[in-house]
Design an enzyme around this catalytic site. Sequence first.
Site, PDB file in Angstrom:
ATOM      1  N   GLU A 205       0.803  -1.213   0.000  1.00  0.00           N
ATOM      2  CA  GLU A 205       0.000   0.000   0.000  1.00  0.00           C
ATOM      3  C   GLU A 205       0.841   1.270   0.000  1.00  0.00           C
ATOM      4  OE1 GLU A 205      -2.897  -0.423   3.096  1.00  0.00           O
ATOM      5  OE2 GLU A 205      -3.847  -2.131   2.116  1.00  0.00           O
ATOM      6  N   ASP A 312     -13.546  -4.075  10.302  1.00  0.00           N
ATOM      7  CA  ASP A 312     -13.331  -4.438   8.896  1.00  0.00           C
ATOM      8  C   ASP A 312     -13.718  -5.903   8.718  1.00  0.00           C
ATOM      9  OD1 ASP A 312     -12.463  -4.943   6.313  1.00  0.00           O
ATOM     10  OD2 ASP A 312     -10.341  -4.777   6.773  1.00  0.00           O
ATOM     11  N   LYS A 337     -15.634  -1.471   2.317  1.00  0.00           N
ATOM     12  CA  LYS A 337     -14.918  -1.973   1.146  1.00  0.00           C
ATOM     13  C   LYS A 337     -15.952  -2.510   0.167  1.00  0.00           C
ATOM     14  CE  LYS A 337     -10.668  -3.347   3.586  1.00  0.00           C
ATOM     15  NZ  LYS A 337      -9.892  -4.495   4.118  1.00  0.00           N
ATOM     16  N   LYS A 388      -9.484   5.675   3.548  1.00  0.00           N
ATOM     17  CA  LYS A 388      -8.249   4.929   3.782  1.00  0.00           C
ATOM     18  C   LYS A 388      -7.795   4.392   2.433  1.00  0.00           C
ATOM     19  CE  LYS A 388      -6.740   0.684   6.065  1.00  0.00           C
ATOM     20  NZ  LYS A 388      -7.167  -0.465   6.870  1.00  0.00           N
TER      21      LYS A 388
END
Length: 429
Positions: A205, A312, A337, A388
């Site tokens: 990332e 998450d 997501k 994010k």
Amino acid sequence: MPYITDVYAREVLDSRGNPTIEVEIFTESGAFGSAIVPSGASTGEYEAVELRDGDKDRYLGKGVQKAVENVNDLIAPELIGIDVTRQNIIDALMIDLDGTENKGKLGANAILGVSMAAAHAAANYLEVPLYNYLGGFNAKTLPTPMMNILNGGEHADNNVDIQEFMIMPVGAPTFKEALRTGAEIFHALKKVLTSKGYNTAVGDEGGFAPNLGSNEEALQTIVEAIEAAGYKPGEEVKLAMDVAASEIYSDGKYNLKGEGVVRSSEEMVDWYEEMISKYPIISIEDGLDENDWDGFKILTDRLGDKVQLVGDDLFVTNTNKLSKGIDQGIGNSILIKVNQIGTLTETFEAIEMAKRAGYTAVISHRSGETEDVTIADIAVATNAGQIKTGAPSRTDRVAKYNQLLRIEDELAGMGEYGGLASFYNLANK
């Protein structure tokens, strides 16, 4: 007219060199939309199914030709002639066509590609930006970036157990200035790591991925970098962590191999409490295993008014999971997501449910990303207040930040930067 005339999918590559799916939608009016689906490395047990071919002789089994075929041969014929602006109808049709709870027949990657491409085509037909199409005239909040500048866990090949150490420029007046803050700290961090003799290679990332003496050293080093860049830790910039604790959980314990430490749920909570007393941490994601609901209740009761506790793997962008968490008082935030659930309609339902319950929503990328910037528009469309999407490094990450810069320019004086106000449910922030 905005009627769909063709839907076409192809296999492309993501930022890790693995196959993913791109979908294009064409309409009678000439309006066109396309989207590329992301992919995760650390995935929740209850996520919608990402359909892979499993042929070890091709892309190490990670091909997505079956998902492509499902779009071209099964989904496309059902969508021809449908008004592309009827997002809820398109998504519902695909959910019904799949017929499974986890989208295991057609694949969430196939369904999501079509769902996102349809939204792009509809926005193009109406000649409005995607964020405006999805969110209407009230879409105006530029999100506070949650920037992953030190990578560990499943996102890096190092000895750091915690998956992500992030900075959040909460004190910036605009998104543009927040991004500058993050970029300057990122460069300062490289100098700090170099001065300590650490490697400055980057992880999935875009964050640095050195071997460190401990997980706490990551926090110490980032605070040094914030100060070296000329900013005030805690006032202008706060810290966030994604522990991805399910990746270090086995036999009822949390095994931090990099430190040679094994902790119970309560000992993990004790450690988090110690860390937030020493460092300006405002957010902890997946601090415990996705099935450790008893532990999460302890974590929430002890720290829920002090820090954002993001689910998450815990919630997997699923309203059923989130509803259970709300009822039991577990966490106070959900990570969003799009590929965890598979359609934009269901994604927006999860965000709305979170907001109604006083939970925050953080729009998120995946570790396997592409040039697609849809999530940047979703963040503004929903006024989520937080995004994010990695370090200010690697084009697959920076693409989202650059899209947000464009949106901020388009909104001109009407746009608002989330900043510290994004944490509207914290008593002590």
